[in-house]
Design a protein around this motif. Structure first.
Motif, PDB file in Angstrom:
ATOM      1  N   VAL A 230     -39.328  -4.812  86.000  1.00 50.25           N
ATOM      2  CA  VAL A 230     -38.872  -3.930  87.072  1.00 50.25           C
ATOM      3  C   VAL A 230     -38.411  -2.627  86.447  1.00 50.25           C
ATOM      4  O   VAL A 230     -37.450  -2.600  85.679  1.00 50.25           O
ATOM      5  N   SER A 231     -39.114  -1.543  86.735  1.00 51.79           N
ATOM      6  CA  SER A 231     -38.751  -0.220  86.232  1.00 51.79           C
ATOM      7  C   SER A 231     -39.407   0.840  87.108  1.00 51.79           C
ATOM      8  O   SER A 231     -40.621   0.799  87.331  1.00 51.79           O
ATOM      9  N   ASN A 232     -38.620   1.788  87.576  1.00 45.30           N
ATOM     10  CA  ASN A 232     -39.158   2.871  88.388  1.00 45.30           C
ATOM     11  C   ASN A 232     -39.660   4.041  87.553  1.00 45.30           C
ATOM     12  O   ASN A 232     -40.190   5.004  88.115  1.00 45.30           O
ATOM     13  N   THR A 233     -39.489   3.962  86.234  1.00 42.83           N
ATOM     14  CA  THR A 233     -39.827   5.113  85.394  1.00 42.83           C
ATOM     15  C   THR A 233     -40.940   4.858  84.381  1.00 42.83           C
ATOM     16  O   THR A 233     -41.547   5.821  83.899  1.00 42.83           O
ATOM     17  N   ILE A 234     -41.211   3.619  84.032  1.00 47.11           N
ATOM     18  CA  ILE A 234     -42.258   3.348  83.040  1.00 47.11           C
ATOM     19  C   ILE A 234     -43.603   3.858  83.550  1.00 47.11           C
ATOM     20  O   ILE A 234     -44.051   3.498  84.632  1.00 47.11           O
ATOM     21  N   GLN A 235     -44.237   4.706  82.733  1.00 44.35           N
ATOM     22  CA  GLN A 235     -45.542   5.270  83.074  1.00 44.35           C
ATOM     23  C   GLN A 235     -46.667   4.709  82.217  1.00 44.35           C
ATOM     24  O   GLN A 235     -47.818   4.693  82.639  1.00 44.35           O
TER      25      GLN A 235
END
Length: 221
Positions: free
Chosen positions: A109-114
Motif C-alpha cells: 500500500v503506497s500512494n507514491t511508489i511509481q
C-alpha cells in the motif's frame, strides 16, 4: 559498503544517502533507522545482504525517503503497510529475492511508489487484488518470474501504468480486460510463450501497437 556489517550502524540527521550493500545484515527491526538518528535519508541501498525479516515499521519516520533498494536478499514477503508512511517514496527495487504474491492479497500500500522492480522472484500468479494498493504506479518490472497465471483484471487498478516488463516469464495470454482504459505505452514480452506465438517472436510493443496486440489476442482466444 562491503564491511561485513551485521547491523545498521549509528547514523546522523545529516546523512541523506546510505549505501550498506554487500554486507551481512539479516533483519530490519521496527525502529532500526529512527533509533539511529537517520532522519533525512532520501536513498537506502541494502542490496546483496542476507535480509529475510523486515518489520512493518522499519522505515517509519523516514519522511524524505524516495528510493529503497533491497535486491539480492532472502525476502519472502513484505507487510503491505511497510511503506505506507513514506510519503515521498517513488522507487522500490526488490529483485532476486524469494517473494511470492499471496492469492487475493494486496502486495503493498503506497500512494507514491511509481517504479516497482520485482524481477527474478518466485511470483507465479497475479490476482485482481495484488496491485490495488499502488494507484500511482507507472513502471512495473516482473522479469524472470514464473508468472503463468494472470487474473482477468490483474492490472486493472493501475490506470497510470506506462511501462510493463514481463520478459522471460511464463505469460502466454494478455487481454484488454486486464488493464484500465489507459493502456501501458510499452510492454516488454521478449522470451515469453505469448511472444513465441508470433513470427518473428515479439519483443517490445509500443504505443498504438499495444492496443492492437491485445485486441488480436482476444480474437485468437
Amino acid at each position: 559498503m562491503g564491511q561485513l556489517l551485521q547491523d545498521i550502524p549509528q547514523g546522523s540527521p545529516e546523512i541523506k544517502t546510505l549505501n550498506l550493500a554487500y554486507n551481512q545484515i539479516s533483519a530490519l527491526s521496527e525502529t532500526i533507522f529512527s533509533n539511529k538518528t537517520y532522519k533525512s535519508l532520501t536513498k537506502i541501498e541494502l542490496n546483496q545482504n542476507r535480509i529475510s525479516e523486515i518489520h512493518a515499521t522499519a522505515f517509519r519516520g523516514l519522511k524524505q525517503l524516495t528510493t529503497v533498494i533491497l535486491s539480492d536478499n532472502n525476502i519472502t514477503s513484505l507487510d503491505p503497510w511497510t511503506f505506507k508512511n513514506n510519503h515521498k517514496l517513488e522507487r522500490l527495487e526488490i529483485s532476486r529475492n524469494k517473494i511470492h504474491f499471496t492469492k487475493q492479497t494486496v502486495f503493498l500500500v503506497s500512494n507514491t511508489i511509481q517504479t516497482l522492480i520485482v524481477s527474478h522472484n518466485r511470483i507465479d500468479e497475479i490476482s485482481e487484488f495484488t496491485f490495488i494498493g499502488l494507484p500511482n504506479l507507472k513502471n512495473l518490472i516482473l522479469d524472470g518470474n514464473t508468472l503463468n497465471t494472470l487474473a482477468p483484471k490483474g492490472f486493472k487498478s493501475l490506470n497510470k501504468l506506462q511501462y510493463l516488463s514481463l520478459a522471460n516469464t511464463g505469460v502466454y495470454h494478455l487481454s484488454e480486460s486486464m488493464f484500465s482504459n489507459n493502456l501501458p505505452r510499452i510492454i516488454d514480452l521478449q522470451g515469453t510463450p505469448f511472444a513465441a506465438r508470433f513470427e518473428p517472436p515479439l519483443r517490445t510493443v509500443r504505443n498504438d501497437a499495444v492496443g492492437n496486440l491485445l485486441k488480436i489476442d482476444e480474437i485468437f482466444t
